[in-house]
Design a protein around this motif. Structure first.
Motif, mmCIF file in Angstrom:
data_model
loop_
_atom_site.group_PDB
_atom_site.id
_atom_site.type_symbol
_atom_site.label_atom_id
_atom_site.label_comp_id
_atom_site.label_asym_id
_atom_site.label_seq_id
_atom_site.Cartn_x
_atom_site.Cartn_y
_atom_site.Cartn_z
ATOM 1 N N ALA A 225 2.593 2.768 2.573
ATOM 2 C CA ALA A 225 3.102 2.022 3.729
ATOM 3 C C ALA A 225 3.371 0.566 3.355
ATOM 4 C CB ALA A 225 2.107 2.119 4.884
ATOM 5 N N THR A 226 2.461 0.011 2.588
ATOM 6 C CA THR A 226 2.632 -1.383 2.164
ATOM 7 C C THR A 226 3.866 -1.529 1.284
ATOM 8 O OG1 THR A 226 0.242 -1.721 2.254
ATOM 9 C CG2 THR A 226 1.540 -3.309 0.983
ATOM 10 N N VAL B 16 6.501 0.447 1.256
ATOM 11 C CA VAL B 16 7.703 0.605 2.077
ATOM 12 C C VAL B 16 7.989 -0.659 2.845
ATOM 13 C CG1 VAL B 16 8.668 1.847 4.034
ATOM 14 C CG2 VAL B 16 7.507 3.116 2.226
ATOM 15 N N SER B 17 6.952 -1.258 3.414
ATOM 16 C CA SER B 17 7.129 -2.514 4.155
ATOM 17 C C SER B 17 7.661 -3.608 3.240
ATOM 18 C CB SER B 17 5.796 -2.944 4.787
ATOM 19 O OG SER B 17 5.360 -1.985 5.723
ATOM 20 N N ALA B 18 7.128 -3.633 2.006
ATOM 21 C CA ALA B 18 7.592 -4.651 1.056
ATOM 22 C C ALA B 18 9.053 -4.448 0.708
ATOM 23 C CB ALA B 18 6.729 -4.609 -0.204
ATOM 24 N N VAL C 140 11.310 -2.902 2.609
ATOM 25 C CA VAL C 140 12.109 -3.262 3.789
ATOM 26 C C VAL C 140 12.220 -4.769 3.912
ATOM 27 C CG1 VAL C 140 12.165 -3.183 6.304
ATOM 28 C CG2 VAL C 140 11.578 -1.124 5.006
ATOM 29 N N TYR C 141 11.083 -5.459 3.715
ATOM 30 C CA TYR C 141 11.096 -6.932 3.809
ATOM 31 C C TYR C 141 11.994 -7.543 2.734
ATOM 32 C CZ TYR C 141 9.444 -11.736 3.743
ATOM 33 O OH TYR C 141 9.392 -13.092 3.758
#
Length: 204
Positions: free
Chosen positions: A20-21, A23-25, A27-28
């Motif tokens: 999740a981290t 993926v968030s990174a 996306v960011y």
């Protein structure tokens, strides 16, 4: 206890959190890339606009320079035309004649009549040349617009080379004055006409 909860343990939870981290990174990072690309494109548009403004300013400056040079040339041309068309070129030798001197019988004089056809007023000095270097000063004074002056050259039996006049007056040109004045006019002086033969009547 739900079956899937039994499947979840600390290790698997760590993997999920890591995914999740990540993926968030991603996306960011993608969003930041899009923002950066937008900022870069805007900066390029601004740079292009600034470059265009500089080009327009340079073109306007060059055009202003050309206009200023053209205006200076026009002023200089007008001044030269003013110097020629309204200057001494309109001071004209109107007549040359042999005339008996007033009050002195049988003493003729060769007289030049000069007319100021210019709209200006001139101060003048006149001299007559017998040869290239031999001359006599005749007269000086002021010639108003449209005025004529008579210059007594001398005896009509003398050979003259030319009549010369130096003139001064207002002029907008940038030509420096000569040693004698601003304008010079020279007129060739032909031989004076012969004195008419007097008829003598013999009484018988």
């Amino acid at each position: 206890m739900p079956h899937w909860l039994a499947w979840l343990n600390v290790d698997r939870l760590g993997v999920i959190v890591a995914l999740a981290t990540a993926v968030s990174a991603v996306v960011y990072a993608h969003r930041q890339t899009v923002i950066a690309q937008g900022a870069q494109a805007e900066a390029k548009r601004s740079a292009d606009a600034a470059e265009e403004q500089v080009r327009i300013a340079d073109a306007a400056k060059a055009e202003a320079q050309r206009s200023a040079e053209a205006a200076l040339k026009a002023v200089a041309m007008d001044a030269r035309r003013d110097h020629h068309d309204y200057g001494a070129s309109r001071v004209e030798l109107e007549n040359l004649e042999r005339r008996e001197s007033q009050g002195i019988p049988n003493v003729p004089s060769y007289i030049a009549t000069v007319r100021n056809a210019s709209p200006r007023e001139f101060m003048y000095r006149a001299r007559v040349y017998y040869t290239a270097n031999s001359y006599s000063d005749l007269k000086s004074g002021t010639m108003r617009s449209g005025e004529t002056v008579e210059l007594h050259l001398g005896s009509p039996d003398v050979e003259y080379e030319r009549l010369e006049m130096w003139l001064d007056g207002e002029c907008s040109c940038d030509q420096p004055d000569g040693a004698e004045g601003h304008w010079q006019r020279s007129f060739l002086v032909p031989p004076a006409p012969r004195q008419p033969t007097r008829r003598v009547t013999v009484l018988r």
